[in-house]
Design a protein around this motif. Structure first.
Motif, PDB file in Angstrom:
ATOM      1  N   GLU A 120       0.907  -1.273  -0.148  1.00 33.60           N
ATOM      2  CA  GLU A 120       0.249  -0.067   0.041  1.00 33.60           C
ATOM      3  C   GLU A 120       0.848   1.184   0.106  1.00 33.60           C
ATOM      4  OE1 GLU A 120      -2.518  -0.387   3.463  1.00 33.60           O
ATOM      5  OE2 GLU A 120      -3.632  -2.039   2.462  1.00 33.60           O
ATOM      6  N   MET A 121       1.958   1.053   0.335  1.00 31.04           N
ATOM      7  CA  MET A 121       2.797   2.339   0.715  1.00 31.04           C
ATOM      8  C   MET A 121       4.054   2.626  -0.484  1.00 31.04           C
ATOM      9  SD  MET A 121       4.011   1.848   4.878  1.00 31.04           S
ATOM     10  CE  MET A 121       5.334   3.035   4.501  1.00 31.04           C
ATOM     11  N   GLN A 122       4.048   1.541  -1.292  1.00 29.21           N
ATOM     12  CA  GLN A 122       5.162   1.416  -2.417  1.00 29.21           C
ATOM     13  C   GLN A 122       4.496   2.569  -3.432  1.00 29.21           C
ATOM     14  OE1 GLN A 122       6.356  -1.990  -4.035  1.00 29.21           O
ATOM     15  NE2 GLN A 122       7.868  -1.131  -5.479  1.00 29.21           N
ATOM     16  N   THR A 123       5.381   3.446  -3.826  1.00 33.29           N
ATOM     17  CA  THR A 123       4.992   4.444  -4.913  1.00 33.29           C
ATOM     18  C   THR A 123       5.696   4.495  -6.067  1.00 33.29           C
ATOM     19  OG1 THR A 123       6.002   6.324  -3.473  1.00 33.29           O
ATOM     20  CG2 THR A 123       3.603   5.780  -3.233  1.00 33.29           C
ATOM     21  N   HIS A 124       6.926   3.917  -5.878  1.00 32.14           N
ATOM     22  CA  HIS A 124       8.211   4.178  -6.876  1.00 32.14           C
ATOM     23  C   HIS A 124       8.516   2.563  -7.412  1.00 32.14           C
ATOM     24  CE1 HIS A 124       8.731   7.965  -5.263  1.00 32.14           C
ATOM     25  NE2 HIS A 124       9.337   8.361  -6.323  1.00 32.14           N
ATOM     26  N   PHE A 125       8.412   2.478  -8.849  1.00 32.73           N
ATOM     27  CA  PHE A 125       8.552   1.069  -9.368  1.00 32.73           C
ATOM     28  C   PHE A 125       9.836   1.421 -10.483  1.00 32.73           C
ATOM     29  CE2 PHE A 125       4.409   1.469  -7.636  1.00 32.73           C
ATOM     30  CZ  PHE A 125       4.303   0.268  -6.948  1.00 32.73           C
ATOM     31  N   LYS A 126      10.477   0.295 -10.699  1.00 28.21           N
ATOM     32  CA  LYS A 126      11.227   0.072 -11.885  1.00 28.21           C
ATOM     33  C   LYS A 126      10.687  -0.834 -12.705  1.00 28.21           C
ATOM     34  CE  LYS A 126      15.206   0.280 -14.054  1.00 28.21           C
ATOM     35  NZ  LYS A 126      15.903   1.676 -14.608  1.00 28.21           N
ATOM     36  N   ILE A 127      10.306  -0.158 -14.124  1.00 26.61           N
ATOM     37  CA  ILE A 127       9.762  -0.991 -15.202  1.00 26.61           C
ATOM     38  C   ILE A 127      10.593  -1.141 -16.316  1.00 26.61           C
ATOM     39  CG2 ILE A 127       7.712  -1.568 -16.616  1.00 26.61           C
ATOM     40  CD1 ILE A 127       6.278   0.520 -14.729  1.00 26.61           C
ATOM     41  N   GLY A 128      11.679  -2.223 -16.451  1.00 22.66           N
ATOM     42  CA  GLY A 128      12.807  -2.149 -17.462  1.00 22.66           C
ATOM     43  C   GLY A 128      13.521  -0.909 -17.311  1.00 22.66           C
ATOM     44  N   LYS A 129      13.530  -0.259 -18.442  1.00 23.73           N
ATOM     45  CA  LYS A 129      14.236   1.110 -18.788  1.00 23.73           C
ATOM     46  C   LYS A 129      13.651   2.113 -17.916  1.00 23.73           C
ATOM     47  CE  LYS A 129      16.630  -0.429 -22.760  1.00 23.73           C
ATOM     48  NZ  LYS A 129      16.839  -0.112 -24.397  1.00 23.73           N
ATOM     49  N   TYR A 130      12.317   2.006 -17.481  1.00 25.82           N
ATOM     50  CA  TYR A 130      11.347   3.026 -17.015  1.00 25.82           C
ATOM     51  C   TYR A 130      11.435   3.065 -15.373  1.00 25.82           C
ATOM     52  CZ  TYR A 130       9.481   2.967 -21.889  1.00 25.82           C
ATOM     53  OH  TYR A 130       9.119   3.195 -23.253  1.00 25.82           O
ATOM     54  N   GLU A 131      11.259   4.563 -15.073  1.00 23.46           N
ATOM     55  CA  GLU A 131      11.003   4.647 -13.670  1.00 23.46           C
ATOM     56  C   GLU A 131       9.409   5.138 -13.760  1.00 23.46           C
ATOM     57  OE1 GLU A 131      12.843   4.253 -11.259  1.00 23.46           O
ATOM     58  OE2 GLU A 131      14.835   3.761 -12.279  1.00 23.46           O
ATOM     59  N   PHE A 132       8.997   4.659 -12.843  1.00 21.32           N
ATOM     60  CA  PHE A 132       7.345   5.064 -12.476  1.00 21.32           C
ATOM     61  C   PHE A 132       7.183   5.447 -11.081  1.00 21.32           C
ATOM     62  CE2 PHE A 132       2.914   3.171 -11.538  1.00 21.32           C
ATOM     63  CZ  PHE A 132       2.268   4.494 -11.687  1.00 21.32           C
ATOM     64  N   ASP A 133       6.857   6.909 -11.116  1.00 19.03           N
ATOM     65  CA  ASP A 133       6.454   7.399  -9.868  1.00 19.03           C
ATOM     66  C   ASP A 133       4.984   7.615  -9.625  1.00 19.03           C
ATOM     67  OD1 ASP A 133       5.846   9.350  -7.885  1.00 19.03           O
ATOM     68  OD2 ASP A 133       7.938  10.488  -8.152  1.00 19.03           O
ATOM     69  N   TYR A 134       4.234   6.800  -8.817  1.00 14.97           N
ATOM     70  CA  TYR A 134       2.954   6.692  -8.886  1.00 14.97           C
ATOM     71  C   TYR A 134       2.373   8.101  -8.223  1.00 14.97           C
ATOM     72  CZ  TYR A 134      -1.874   5.638  -6.692  1.00 14.97           C
ATOM     73  OH  TYR A 134      -3.075   5.583  -6.472  1.00 14.97           O
ATOM     74  N   SER A 135       3.007   8.583  -7.269  1.00 11.33           N
ATOM     75  CA  SER A 135       2.581   9.673  -6.424  1.00 11.33           C
ATOM     76  C   SER A 135       2.610  10.903  -7.487  1.00 11.33           C
ATOM     77  CB  SER A 135       3.256  10.116  -5.236  1.00 11.33           C
ATOM     78  OG  SER A 135       3.352   9.066  -4.328  1.00 11.33           O
ATOM     79  N   ALA A 136       3.592  11.159  -8.208  1.00 14.37           N
ATOM     80  CA  ALA A 136       3.646  12.297  -9.176  1.00 14.37           C
ATOM     81  C   ALA A 136       2.731  11.794 -10.295  1.00 14.37           C
ATOM     82  CB  ALA A 136       5.055  12.671  -9.375  1.00 14.37           C
ATOM     83  N   GLN A 137       2.475  10.677 -10.689  1.00 15.38           N
ATOM     84  CA  GLN A 137       1.771  10.147 -12.099  1.00 15.38           C
ATOM     85  C   GLN A 137       2.685  10.551 -13.087  1.00 15.38           C
ATOM     86  OE1 GLN A 137      -2.752  11.093 -10.043  1.00 15.38           O
ATOM     87  NE2 GLN A 137      -2.233  11.498 -12.093  1.00 15.38           N
ATOM     88  N   ILE A 138       3.878   9.936 -13.211  1.00  8.05           N
ATOM     89  CA  ILE A 138       4.852  10.083 -14.324  1.00  8.05           C
ATOM     90  C   ILE A 138       5.744   8.716 -14.411  1.00  8.05           C
ATOM     91  CG2 ILE A 138       4.791  12.713 -14.317  1.00  8.05           C
ATOM     92  CD1 ILE A 138       7.686  12.238 -12.726  1.00  8.05           C
ATOM     93  N   ILE A 139       5.919   8.520 -15.853  1.00 12.30           N
ATOM     94  CA  ILE A 139       6.848   7.700 -16.284  1.00 12.30           C
ATOM     95  C   ILE A 139       7.935   8.356 -16.681  1.00 12.30           C
ATOM     96  CG2 ILE A 139       7.162   5.767 -17.912  1.00 12.30           C
ATOM     97  CD1 ILE A 139       4.193   5.222 -17.875  1.00 12.30           C
ATOM     98  N   ILE A 140       9.006   7.821 -16.451  1.00 16.34           N
ATOM     99  CA  ILE A 140      10.598   8.489 -16.794  1.00 16.34           C
ATOM    100  C   ILE A 140      11.351   7.366 -17.588  1.00 16.34           C
ATOM    101  CG2 ILE A 140      12.489   9.827 -16.149  1.00 16.34           C
ATOM    102  CD1 ILE A 140      10.669  10.588 -13.534  1.00 16.34           C
ATOM    103  N   ILE A 141      11.781   7.929 -18.704  1.00 16.35           N
ATOM    104  CA  ILE A 141      12.705   7.229 -19.412  1.00 16.35           C
ATOM    105  C   ILE A 141      13.818   7.935 -19.795  1.00 16.35           C
ATOM    106  CG2 ILE A 141      11.458   7.040 -21.686  1.00 16.35           C
ATOM    107  CD1 ILE A 141      12.803   4.313 -22.185  1.00 16.35           C
ATOM    108  N   GLY A 142      15.043   7.882 -19.514  1.00 13.08           N
ATOM    109  CA  GLY A 142      16.257   8.972 -19.805  1.00 13.08           C
ATOM    110  C   GLY A 142      15.681  10.444 -19.259  1.00 13.08           C
ATOM    111  N   SER A 143      15.634  11.220 -20.288  1.00 15.53           N
ATOM    112  CA  SER A 143      15.433  12.816 -20.192  1.00 15.53           C
ATOM    113  C   SER A 143      13.982  12.956 -20.365  1.00 15.53           C
ATOM    114  CB  SER A 143      16.344  13.575 -20.822  1.00 15.53           C
ATOM    115  OG  SER A 143      16.045  13.378 -22.211  1.00 15.53           O
ATOM    116  N   LEU A 144      13.098  11.887 -20.884  1.00 15.91           N
ATOM    117  CA  LEU A 144      11.855  12.034 -21.239  1.00 15.91           C
ATOM    118  C   LEU A 144      10.802  11.842 -19.987  1.00 15.91           C
ATOM    119  CD1 LEU A 144      11.902  10.374 -24.905  1.00 15.91           C
ATOM    120  CD2 LEU A 144      12.112  13.105 -24.028  1.00 15.91           C
ATOM    121  N   GLN A 145       9.850  12.563 -20.002  1.00 13.61           N
ATOM    122  CA  GLN A 145       8.643  12.291 -18.888  1.00 13.61           C
ATOM    123  C   GLN A 145       7.348  12.102 -19.700  1.00 13.61           C
ATOM    124  OE1 GLN A 145       8.522  14.888 -15.772  1.00 13.61           O
ATOM    125  NE2 GLN A 145      10.822  14.631 -15.048  1.00 13.61           N
ATOM    126  N   GLN A 146       6.558  11.039 -19.270  1.00 13.81           N
ATOM    127  CA  GLN A 146       5.148  10.850 -19.735  1.00 13.81           C
ATOM    128  C   GLN A 146       4.165  10.999 -18.649  1.00 13.81           C
ATOM    129  OE1 GLN A 146       3.579  10.357 -22.808  1.00 13.81           O
ATOM    130  NE2 GLN A 146       1.879  10.874 -21.610  1.00 13.81           N
TER     131      GLN A 146
END
Length: 230
Positions: free
Chosen positions: A130-156
């Motif tokens: 329930e507390m986990q908010t940051h995830f590593k998805i292959g080359k991506y970083e997923f920040d659930y709290s900020a609602q963003i996916i990051i790969i390199g210098s790009l953010q979605q």
């Protein structure tokens, strides 16, 4: 069904423990014969508990436990070994072990320890999820709290529903997330229209993750979805 990773280099003992725990404990037990194989198995799917032999070829159980703790700091670990010195037990607990059983042992005692440990840690594991908010998805970083996916210098940026759905997939990494569970957790109703809406969000998430060929969200016919990370 709870899933156990058993890493034991003695093939006779390993098969005996696997058969007993599957029959009597009603667990799914994955058996590995050395530390390297055990680490590979651990990174491919989620487990509810680990049983690690200490004296093994290629990678001993203490080294394996230390490497696993760098990946996951809450999965219960039982070390099993013929080494009974207090120094060995101290090392086991200092490395993040939750229990220690000395060979030879009765299989019934091991089962009792497993059940007690799972019961004790079940609540804390749920809280950790329930507390986990940051995830590593292959080359991506997923920040659930900020609602963003990051790969390199790009953010979605993700919508709230997209973030909630991706988080559920991450929590079930390499396992099936049933359609009903996703709908009830996010939409609180598994009706047809919500199901169609979820399909749209899944299509968008797949596009967001398309730049890493080792990441895939697959449909599991008649059941749900699986986030595969190779």
């Amino acid at each position: 069904m709870k899933k156990i990773l058993l890493v034991e280099d003695d093939p006779n003992l390993g098969l005996l423990l696997q058969d007993y725990l599957q029959l009597k404990g009603k667990f799914e037990v994955v058996l590995c014969v050395d530390g390297d194989e055990g680490l590979r198995a651990f990174t491919k799917q989620s487990y509810d508990l680990l049983i690690l032999d200490v004296m093994m070829p290629k990678k001993d159980g203490f080294t394996l436990g230390k490497e696993i703790r760098k990946i996951n700091d809450h999965v219960p670990i039982i070390f099993a070994t013929a080494k009974a010195m207090i120094e060995d037990k101290t090392q086991a607990f200092n490395l993040g072990g939750d229990d220690y059983i000395t060979k030879p042992f009765r299989i019934e005692e091991l089962l009792l320890r497993i059940n007690a440990l799972l019961k004790r840690t079940e609540g804390s594991e749920k809280k950790a999820d329930e507390m986990q908010t940051h995830f590593k998805i292959g080359k991506y970083e997923f920040d659930y709290s900020a609602q963003i996916i990051i790969i390199g210098s790009l953010q979605q940026k993700l919508s709230t529903k997209e973030a909630e759905l991706l988080r559920l997939l991450c929590l079930h990494k390499n396992e099936v997330l049933t359609r009903e569970e996703a709908l009830l957790n996010i939409w609180h109703d598994d009706n047809y229209f919500n199901g169609r809406s979820m399909d749209v969000f899944l299509s968008k998430i797949r596009k967001y993750l398309k730049d890493d060929p080792n990441v895939e969200i697959v449909n599991v016919h008649g059941r749900g979805y699986k986030l595969l990370i190779n």
